[in-house]
Scaffold this motif. Sequence first.
Motif, PDB file in Angstrom:
ATOM      1  N   GLU A   1      11.033  -0.260  -6.340  1.00 62.10           N
ATOM      2  CA  GLU A   1      10.019   0.445  -5.559  1.00 62.10           C
ATOM      3  C   GLU A   1      10.641   1.545  -4.703  1.00 62.10           C
ATOM      4  OE1 GLU A   1       6.863  -3.196  -4.812  1.00 62.10           O
ATOM      5  OE2 GLU A   1       8.677  -3.079  -3.588  1.00 62.10           O
ATOM      6  N   LEU A   2      11.799   1.258  -4.142  1.00 65.73           N
ATOM      7  CA  LEU A   2      12.501   2.255  -3.346  1.00 65.73           C
ATOM      8  C   LEU A   2      12.887   3.461  -4.209  1.00 65.73           C
ATOM      9  CD1 LEU A   2      13.572   2.999  -0.578  1.00 65.73           C
ATOM     10  CD2 LEU A   2      15.663   1.758  -1.132  1.00 65.73           C
ATOM     11  N   ALA A   3      13.346   3.194  -5.425  1.00 68.21           N
ATOM     12  CA  ALA A   3      13.689   4.281  -6.349  1.00 68.21           C
ATOM     13  C   ALA A   3      12.461   5.115  -6.686  1.00 68.21           C
ATOM     14  CB  ALA A   3      14.305   3.709  -7.624  1.00 68.21           C
ATOM     15  N   GLU A   4      11.313   4.463  -6.888  1.00 66.78           N
ATOM     16  CA  GLU A   4      10.086   5.215  -7.165  1.00 66.78           C
ATOM     17  C   GLU A   4       9.663   6.048  -5.962  1.00 66.78           C
ATOM     18  OE1 GLU A   4       5.402   4.752  -8.477  1.00 66.78           O
ATOM     19  OE2 GLU A   4       6.652   2.954  -8.457  1.00 66.78           O
ATOM     20  N   LEU A   5       9.826   5.495  -4.769  1.00 70.15           N
ATOM     21  CA  LEU A   5       9.483   6.246  -3.548  1.00 70.15           C
ATOM     22  C   LEU A   5      10.349   7.506  -3.444  1.00 70.15           C
ATOM     23  CD1 LEU A   5       7.936   6.537  -0.900  1.00 70.15           C
ATOM     24  CD2 LEU A   5       9.678   5.089   0.166  1.00 70.15           C
ATOM     25  N   VAL A   6      11.632   7.369  -3.706  1.00 63.97           N
ATOM     26  CA  VAL A   6      12.531   8.527  -3.656  1.00 63.97           C
ATOM     27  C   VAL A   6      12.088   9.574  -4.683  1.00 63.97           C
ATOM     28  CG1 VAL A   6      14.902   9.287  -4.109  1.00 63.97           C
ATOM     29  CG2 VAL A   6      14.490   7.236  -2.731  1.00 63.97           C
ATOM     30  N   GLN A   7      11.725   9.118  -5.870  1.00 72.26           N
ATOM     31  CA  GLN A   7      11.283  10.046  -6.914  1.00 72.26           C
ATOM     32  C   GLN A   7       9.992  10.744  -6.503  1.00 72.26           C
ATOM     33  OE1 GLN A   7      10.416   8.222 -10.680  1.00 72.26           O
ATOM     34  NE2 GLN A   7      10.702  10.144 -11.787  1.00 72.26           N
ATOM     35  N   LEU A   8       9.050   9.998  -5.962  1.00 68.76           N
ATOM     36  CA  LEU A   8       7.788  10.602  -5.510  1.00 68.76           C
ATOM     37  C   LEU A   8       8.032  11.629  -4.414  1.00 68.76           C
ATOM     38  CD1 LEU A   8       5.515   7.431  -5.413  1.00 68.76           C
ATOM     39  CD2 LEU A   8       5.184   9.413  -6.881  1.00 68.76           C
TER      40      LEU A   8
ATOM     41  N   THR B   1       0.800  -1.233   0.000  1.00 71.64           N
ATOM     42  CA  THR B   1       0.000   0.000   0.000  1.00 71.64           C
ATOM     43  C   THR B   1       0.830   1.279   0.000  1.00 71.64           C
ATOM     44  OG1 THR B   1      -0.183   0.062   2.422  1.00 71.64           O
ATOM     45  CG2 THR B   1      -1.915  -1.124   1.208  1.00 71.64           C
ATOM     46  N   LEU B   2       2.105   1.202   0.367  1.00 71.80           N
ATOM     47  CA  LEU B   2       2.904   2.415   0.520  1.00 71.80           C
ATOM     48  C   LEU B   2       2.961   3.255  -0.755  1.00 71.80           C
ATOM     49  CD1 LEU B   2       4.754   4.256   2.179  1.00 71.80           C
ATOM     50  CD2 LEU B   2       6.661   2.843   1.428  1.00 71.80           C
ATOM     51  N   LEU B   3       3.411   2.679  -1.854  1.00 71.69           N
ATOM     52  CA  LEU B   3       3.540   3.465  -3.085  1.00 71.69           C
ATOM     53  C   LEU B   3       2.197   3.976  -3.595  1.00 71.69           C
ATOM     54  CD1 LEU B   3       6.412   1.618  -4.954  1.00 71.69           C
ATOM     55  CD2 LEU B   3       6.456   3.883  -3.918  1.00 71.69           C
ATOM     56  N   PRO B   4       1.140   3.146  -3.637  1.00 70.31           N
ATOM     57  CA  PRO B   4      -0.153   3.692  -4.064  1.00 70.31           C
ATOM     58  C   PRO B   4      -0.646   4.834  -3.170  1.00 70.31           C
ATOM     59  CG  PRO B   4      -0.220   1.304  -4.173  1.00 70.31           C
ATOM     60  CD  PRO B   4       1.074   1.683  -3.495  1.00 70.31           C
ATOM     61  N   LEU B   5      -0.399   4.736  -1.858  1.00 73.62           N
ATOM     62  CA  LEU B   5      -0.820   5.812  -0.955  1.00 73.62           C
ATOM     63  C   LEU B   5      -0.009   7.087  -1.179  1.00 73.62           C
ATOM     64  CD1 LEU B   5      -1.420   3.804   2.329  1.00 73.62           C
ATOM     65  CD2 LEU B   5      -3.144   5.086   1.033  1.00 73.62           C
TER      66      LEU B   5
END
Length: 116
Positions: free
Chosen positions: A105-112, A68-72
């Motif tokens: 996913e970690l890279a996407e989180l950093v980008q977000l 749920t982290l990235l979608p949230l």
Amino acid sequence: DHHDWLRAACVRVRAILPALSPRDVVRITLAFGELYTKRRTRTLLFHDYETYAQLFQALPLEAVTANTLLPLIRAYRRMGVAHESFVRAACERVVAADVVLEPKELAELVQLLAEL
């Protein structure tokens, strides 16, 4: 007009929010976060800041998982909510290894996070 219905739905969500399960809060938050067009994925078609802010306030951190982290966080960005304590606490779960993300996913989180 769908906006009238969505406004009424937001009023109802705010009224029942204390009784909702964490899973339901996640579902409703993500549903509102999906109200965008394919061409403009960063902007929502409907905004109700009060409801969005209350949804993130009501979201227990246990509901923030690897699934749920990235979608949230995507929904948070689209909604334009200024609830930084949610973002900090959610990211702290990654740092503490309570939520394990794949490198992609970690890279996407950093980008977000950079876009917030």
